[in-house]
Motif scaffolding. Sequence first.
Motif, PDB file in Angstrom:
ATOM      1  N   LEU A 137       0.824  -1.203   0.000  1.00  0.00           N
ATOM      2  CA  LEU A 137       0.000   0.000   0.000  1.00  0.00           C
ATOM      3  C   LEU A 137       0.862   1.259   0.000  1.00  0.00           C
ATOM      4  O   LEU A 137       0.505   2.264  -0.632  1.00  0.00           O
ATOM      5  CB  LEU A 137      -0.942  -0.020   1.198  1.00  0.00           C
ATOM      6  CG  LEU A 137      -2.033  -1.102   1.124  1.00  0.00           C
ATOM      7  CD1 LEU A 137      -2.760  -1.227   2.457  1.00  0.00           C
ATOM      8  CD2 LEU A 137      -3.026  -0.812  -0.003  1.00  0.00           C
ATOM      9  N   VAL A 166      -5.940  -1.860   5.886  1.00  0.00           N
ATOM     10  CA  VAL A 166      -5.782  -0.511   5.329  1.00  0.00           C
ATOM     11  C   VAL A 166      -5.594   0.524   6.433  1.00  0.00           C
ATOM     12  O   VAL A 166      -4.918   1.550   6.229  1.00  0.00           O
ATOM     13  CB  VAL A 166      -7.014  -0.167   4.461  1.00  0.00           C
ATOM     14  CG1 VAL A 166      -6.993   1.298   4.035  1.00  0.00           C
ATOM     15  CG2 VAL A 166      -7.056  -1.072   3.227  1.00  0.00           C
ATOM     16  N   THR A 173      -2.634   3.266   7.053  1.00  0.00           N
ATOM     17  CA  THR A 173      -1.855   3.489   5.835  1.00  0.00           C
ATOM     18  C   THR A 173      -2.263   4.825   5.213  1.00  0.00           C
ATOM     19  O   THR A 173      -3.081   5.562   5.758  1.00  0.00           O
ATOM     20  CB  THR A 173      -2.066   2.363   4.814  1.00  0.00           C
ATOM     21  OG1 THR A 173      -3.384   2.491   4.219  1.00  0.00           O
ATOM     22  CG2 THR A 173      -1.944   0.997   5.481  1.00  0.00           C
ATOM     23  N   TRP A 230      -4.091   5.147   2.745  1.00  0.00           N
ATOM     24  CA  TRP A 230      -5.351   4.917   2.034  1.00  0.00           C
ATOM     25  C   TRP A 230      -6.522   4.821   3.000  1.00  0.00           C
ATOM     26  O   TRP A 230      -6.362   4.429   4.149  1.00  0.00           O
ATOM     27  CB  TRP A 230      -5.263   3.638   1.208  1.00  0.00           C
ATOM     28  CG  TRP A 230      -4.178   3.670   0.191  1.00  0.00           C
ATOM     29  CD1 TRP A 230      -2.893   3.211   0.339  1.00  0.00           C
ATOM     30  CD2 TRP A 230      -4.256   4.193  -1.130  1.00  0.00           C
ATOM     31  NE1 TRP A 230      -2.176   3.421  -0.814  1.00  0.00           N
ATOM     32  CE2 TRP A 230      -2.979   4.024  -1.738  1.00  0.00           C
ATOM     33  CE3 TRP A 230      -5.278   4.796  -1.877  1.00  0.00           C
ATOM     34  CZ2 TRP A 230      -2.713   4.427  -3.042  1.00  0.00           C
ATOM     35  CZ3 TRP A 230      -5.017   5.195  -3.180  1.00  0.00           C
ATOM     36  CH2 TRP A 230      -3.744   5.022  -3.745  1.00  0.00           C
ATOM     37  N   LEU A 284     -10.476   3.071   3.055  1.00  0.00           N
ATOM     38  CA  LEU A 284     -11.475   2.220   2.401  1.00  0.00           C
ATOM     39  C   LEU A 284     -12.786   2.997   2.382  1.00  0.00           C
ATOM     40  O   LEU A 284     -13.386   3.246   3.427  1.00  0.00           O
ATOM     41  CB  LEU A 284     -11.631   0.910   3.156  1.00  0.00           C
ATOM     42  CG  LEU A 284     -12.666  -0.082   2.599  1.00  0.00           C
ATOM     43  CD1 LEU A 284     -12.315  -0.511   1.184  1.00  0.00           C
ATOM     44  CD2 LEU A 284     -12.786  -1.297   3.515  1.00  0.00           C
ATOM     45  N   LEU A 336     -10.509   2.170  -2.523  1.00  0.00           N
ATOM     46  CA  LEU A 336      -9.672   2.872  -1.548  1.00  0.00           C
ATOM     47  C   LEU A 336      -9.268   4.203  -2.146  1.00  0.00           C
ATOM     48  O   LEU A 336      -8.961   4.288  -3.346  1.00  0.00           O
ATOM     49  CB  LEU A 336      -8.413   2.064  -1.213  1.00  0.00           C
ATOM     50  CG  LEU A 336      -8.510   0.829  -0.333  1.00  0.00           C
ATOM     51  CD1 LEU A 336      -9.299  -0.287  -1.008  1.00  0.00           C
ATOM     52  CD2 LEU A 336      -7.108   0.324   0.004  1.00  0.00           C
TER      53      LEU A 336
END
Length: 259
Positions: free
Chosen positions: A160, A233, A236, A238, A240, A255
């Motif tokens: 990621l 996720v 990170t 990102w 969702l 994402l």
Amino acid sequence: MTVEPRIGDVFGEMLRDALAVATGVGPRPLAGGRLPRPVIEIIERDDGLVNGAPAAHYLDGPADWEPYDRRAVDRVEGATLDVGVGAGRIALLLQERGVPVTGLDTSAGALAVCRRRGVRDLVHGTVDAHVADGRRYDTFLLLGNNVGLLEGRERAPALLAALAALARPGARIIAQGTDPYGTRDPLHTGYHERNRRRGRLGGQLRLRLRYRELGTEWFDYLVCSPDELAELVRGTAWRLTDVDDRDAPYYLATLRLAG
């Protein structure tokens, strides 16, 4: 005598032969006499389970796709990286639509098949290595169940992070996955429990691919629920933002790059 498979480009060899059987062009594996042998992808799990599926679906056009694949490509915006491009089925449609798309794969043979089929922009290597090329993208596609490329808790943050390093502001990942936990098959439920006892996610598969005399090294491939994906996720770059599970147990996860 037990003979281990020779390590090689299983995916590339399989796609090359599948294309030859489909088009009638090039050497084809024979079942006997002059009849082409069906090209079968063999997936071996580390508990001894073996599954096989025809490889021809990697060449399918949009009319034969699953509904979630068609919905995924309709969500694409801007410069796109198709991660695990395979035989190029998604990239070819995006090219037809005028989308600037790059196909990335670790299989040199798969990229050769893509070139023969007309995919124009291809990269041989991993997402991590591609960061150094200086390219930037608006959309990342992880289709064909390629949520699996997250592998597990150990690998997911690095993948990621690499995608974030390749991303333009506001970029999105559109990933297709499968929730593995609806089954009652003891072969699978027992495997899930064994994984959990080892500190792994239930659907964290340990696999190798086989084709004819070739095999891959063993690798992890993640089949996870949307809730598990959200866990991976978290923390990170990102977020969702959407899970489309209208074809459950299959789902599309979107994402977005935070910030």
